[in-house]
Design a protein around this motif. Structure first.
Motif, PDB file in Angstrom:
ATOM      1  N   ASN A 105       0.818  -1.221   0.000  1.00 14.85           N
ATOM      2  CA  ASN A 105       0.000   0.000   0.000  1.00 14.85           C
ATOM      3  C   ASN A 105       0.856   1.277   0.000  1.00 14.85           C
ATOM      4  O   ASN A 105       1.730   1.436   0.847  1.00 14.85           O
ATOM      5  N   LYS A 106       0.549   2.160  -0.960  1.00 14.99           N
ATOM      6  CA  LYS A 106       1.337   3.388  -1.100  1.00 14.99           C
ATOM      7  C   LYS A 106       1.223   4.321   0.106  1.00 14.99           C
ATOM      8  O   LYS A 106       2.041   5.207   0.293  1.00 14.99           O
ATOM      9  N   ALA A 107       0.155   4.144   0.874  1.00 13.08           N
ATOM     10  CA  ALA A 107      -0.045   5.042   2.017  1.00 13.08           C
ATOM     11  C   ALA A 107       0.388   4.378   3.321  1.00 13.08           C
ATOM     12  O   ALA A 107      -0.036   4.783   4.402  1.00 13.08           O
ATOM     13  N   CYS A 108       1.258   3.357   3.221  1.00 14.96           N
ATOM     14  CA  CYS A 108       1.591   2.571   4.417  1.00 14.96           C
ATOM     15  C   CYS A 108       2.265   3.405   5.517  1.00 14.96           C
ATOM     16  O   CYS A 108       2.165   3.066   6.680  1.00 14.96           O
ATOM     17  N   LEU A 109       2.938   4.478   5.154  1.00 21.27           N
ATOM     18  CA  LEU A 109       3.613   5.294   6.180  1.00 21.27           C
ATOM     19  C   LEU A 109       3.041   6.714   6.239  1.00 21.27           C
ATOM     20  O   LEU A 109       3.740   7.664   6.591  1.00 21.27           O
ATOM     21  N   LYS A 110       1.771   6.823   5.873  1.00 21.00           N
ATOM     22  CA  LYS A 110       1.118   8.128   5.774  1.00 21.00           C
ATOM     23  C   LYS A 110       1.217   8.941   7.069  1.00 21.00           C
ATOM     24  O   LYS A 110       1.341  10.168   7.038  1.00 21.00           O
ATOM     25  N   ALA A 111       1.154   8.248   8.196  1.00 25.91           N
ATOM     26  CA  ALA A 111       1.179   8.966   9.486  1.00 25.91           C
ATOM     27  C   ALA A 111       2.402   9.873   9.599  1.00 25.91           C
ATOM     28  O   ALA A 111       2.338  10.956  10.180  1.00 25.91           O
ATOM     29  N   TYR A 112       3.519   9.401   9.024  1.00 19.68           N
ATOM     30  CA  TYR A 112       4.747  10.186   9.120  1.00 19.68           C
ATOM     31  C   TYR A 112       4.813  11.298   8.079  1.00 19.68           C
ATOM     32  O   TYR A 112       5.605  12.223   8.189  1.00 19.68           O
ATOM     33  N   LYS A 113       3.972  11.181   7.051  1.00 20.11           N
ATOM     34  CA  LYS A 113       3.995  12.203   6.004  1.00 20.11           C
ATOM     35  C   LYS A 113       3.047  13.348   6.329  1.00 20.11           C
ATOM     36  O   LYS A 113       3.381  14.505   6.145  1.00 20.11           O
ATOM     37  N   MET A 114       1.844  13.020   6.771  1.00 20.02           N
ATOM     38  CA  MET A 114       0.831  14.056   6.971  1.00 20.02           C
ATOM     39  C   MET A 114       0.625  14.419   8.437  1.00 20.02           C
ATOM     40  O   MET A 114       0.737  15.577   8.827  1.00 20.02           O
ATOM     41  N   ASN A 115       0.326  13.408   9.247  1.00 19.95           N
ATOM     42  CA  ASN A 115      -0.075  13.679  10.630  1.00 19.95           C
ATOM     43  C   ASN A 115       1.030  14.364  11.440  1.00 19.95           C
ATOM     44  O   ASN A 115       0.768  15.252  12.251  1.00 19.95           O
ATOM     45  N   LEU A 116       2.252  13.933  11.191  1.00 20.82           N
ATOM     46  CA  LEU A 116       3.392  14.459  11.941  1.00 20.82           C
ATOM     47  C   LEU A 116       3.505  15.982  11.798  1.00 20.82           C
ATOM     48  O   LEU A 116       3.554  16.719  12.794  1.00 20.82           O
ATOM     49  N   ILE A 117       3.502  16.459  10.579  1.00 23.53           N
ATOM     50  CA  ILE A 117       3.684  17.898  10.365  1.00 23.53           C
ATOM     51  C   ILE A 117       2.415  18.681  10.744  1.00 23.53           C
ATOM     52  O   ILE A 117       2.490  19.832  11.165  1.00 23.53           O
ATOM     53  N   LYS A 118       1.260  18.010  10.635  1.00 23.12           N
ATOM     54  CA  LYS A 118       0.013  18.676  11.066  1.00 23.12           C
ATOM     55  C   LYS A 118       0.072  18.978  12.562  1.00 23.12           C
ATOM     56  O   LYS A 118      -0.346  20.038  13.013  1.00 23.12           O
ATOM     57  N   ILE A 119       0.571  18.016  13.338  1.00 22.76           N
ATOM     58  CA  ILE A 119       0.685  18.208  14.791  1.00 22.76           C
ATOM     59  C   ILE A 119       1.605  19.401  15.082  1.00 22.76           C
ATOM     60  O   ILE A 119       1.295  20.274  15.898  1.00 22.76           O
ATOM     61  N   ILE A 120       2.730  19.455  14.376  1.00 25.27           N
ATOM     62  CA  ILE A 120       3.708  20.531  14.620  1.00 25.27           C
ATOM     63  C   ILE A 120       3.123  21.888  14.222  1.00 25.27           C
ATOM     64  O   ILE A 120       3.273  22.880  14.936  1.00 25.27           O
ATOM     65  N   GLU A 121       2.445  21.922  13.077  1.00 30.54           N
ATOM     66  CA  GLU A 121       1.898  23.198  12.596  1.00 30.54           C
ATOM     67  C   GLU A 121       0.811  23.771  13.515  1.00 30.54           C
ATOM     68  O   GLU A 121       0.537  24.957  13.472  1.00 30.54           O
ATOM     69  N   LYS A 122       0.190  22.881  14.290  1.00 35.80           N
ATOM     70  CA  LYS A 122      -0.856  23.368  15.202  1.00 35.80           C
ATOM     71  C   LYS A 122      -0.274  24.108  16.400  1.00 35.80           C
ATOM     72  O   LYS A 122      -0.982  24.801  17.123  1.00 35.80           O
ATOM     73  N   ASP A 123       1.018  23.931  16.630  1.00 36.27           N
ATOM     74  CA  ASP A 123       1.656  24.530  17.805  1.00 36.27           C
ATOM     75  C   ASP A 123       1.953  26.011  17.561  1.00 36.27           C
ATOM     76  O   ASP A 123       2.625  26.363  16.591  1.00 36.27           O
ATOM     77  N   GLU A 124       1.456  26.850  18.441  1.00 35.82           N
ATOM     78  CA  GLU A 124       1.622  28.302  18.267  1.00 35.82           C
ATOM     79  C   GLU A 124       3.083  28.734  18.318  1.00 35.82           C
ATOM     80  O   GLU A 124       3.477  29.705  17.678  1.00 35.82           O
TER      81      GLU A 124
END
Lengths: 169, 147
Positions: A105-124
């Motif tokens: 599956n091409k999205a097998c490591l999606k958590a590290y591509k999308m979720n990781l940076i989303k968490i960081i960007e939410k930080d003020e």
């Protein structure tokens, strides 16, 4: 003095022996060639799997280090984005080739591509430090979320490894 | 069909969501480029492709959210889906994220008139009202972001 004369039967017998010997040699040669070819293919597949395993282990190390460095603090805001993009590119390259070669599956490591940076960007803190590229020490909520992401997704790398080695050559 | 490449037609580097937080933000990209490109597409009823590949340091999810979200907010999901194609062949997850995560949320916001924040004073921009293009400053700069 005795003379040695071959009869027609002797010639036929000798020819038969030669043909049989030749046939044994050819069969043996073909058998060796087949075994070597198969072995070469198995070796190539094995080498390829070992290569990808090495890449995945390297990627896991890169992902772990990235999370650890961001949590530790001291990285500059734009450096975080740049480093994450670097990690992201590696993941994308590997996902693409593993999908082509092993149908993983091409999205097998999606958590590290999308979720990781989303968490960081939410930080003020990160948000406010970005324009002037200041050093970032993320809030405790963000570091907790990053720890959680690492904990819950670290197994994905092993899952991919298993899928590769489970594939028949 | 027109093709726009963000890294060439806007900037090879992109920032975060708002103008007040970074250079080359999603808000900035929308107001300086994407809104105008979309206005041309609607006016000429011509499809356009936006190419995401080729940037120097990728995209923050907030950049994509703010820029492509505002596109849906101002031009409706139906029109955006009809006229805009996203090309992110190098990393298909960017495109998937726009289609699957960003568009539906901003269409919801549009329907329920949840106004987007603006952190800079922008020139009048285009919006589709009852199928007609209209240009004005639709949302004023949010004072609390005056930093």
């Amino acid at each position: 003095m005795s003379s040695f004369h071959w009869s027609i039967a002797d010639y036929l017998q000798a020819s038969y022996i030669c043909v049989t010997a030749l046939s044994i040699l050819v069969t043996a040669y073909v058998a060796v060639w087949v075994v070597r070819s198969v072995q070469r293919k198995v070796d190539t597949e094995r080498t390829l799997k070992d290569h990808f395993a090495h890449e995945i282990i390297g990627l896991r190390k890169e992902a772990r280090n990235f999370i650890s460095d961001v949590i530790k603090g001291g990285m500059k805001a734009q450096e975080i984005k740049y480093s994450h993009n670097h990690l992201r590119s590696h993941i994308t390259d590997l996902q693409n080739i593993l999908n082509q070669k092993y149908n993983i599956n091409k999205a097998c490591l999606k958590a590290y591509k999308m979720n990781l940076i989303k968490i960081i960007e939410k930080d003020e803190v990160y948000d406010n430090a970005f324009r002037n590229n200041q050093e970032v020490t993320l809030s405790s909520d963000t570091t907790t979320a990053l720890h959680k992401l690492g904990r819950e997704n670290d197994h994905l790398f092993n899952d991919v490894l298993l899928k590769i080695y489970e594939q028949k050559s | 069909m027109k093709t726009y490449i963000i890294s060439k037609d806007y900037s090879p580097f992109t920032g975060l969501r708002y103008c007040c937080k970074s250079e080359h933000s999603g808000e900035d990209f929308y107001h300086k480029k994407l809104n105008g490109w979309m206005k041309d597409a609607v006016e000429n009823n011509e499809e356009m492709t936006i190419v995401l590949d080729g940037g120097e340091d990728g995209y923050g999810p907030s950049f994509l959210d703010e820029s492509f979200g505002n596109l849906v907010y101002d031009f409706t999901l139906e029109v955006v889906n009809r006229l805009v194609h996203i090309d992110s062949a190098g990393d298909p997850e960017w495109g998937e994220s726009i289609y699957e995560d960003i568009y539906p949320v901003w269409e919801e916001n549009r329907v329920h008139q949840v106004e987007p924040e603006k952190t800079d004073d922008h020139k009048p921009w285009y919006k589709l009202i009852d199928g007609q293009l209209q240009q004005r400053v639709w949302v004023k700069k949010t004072e609390k972001n005056d930093e």
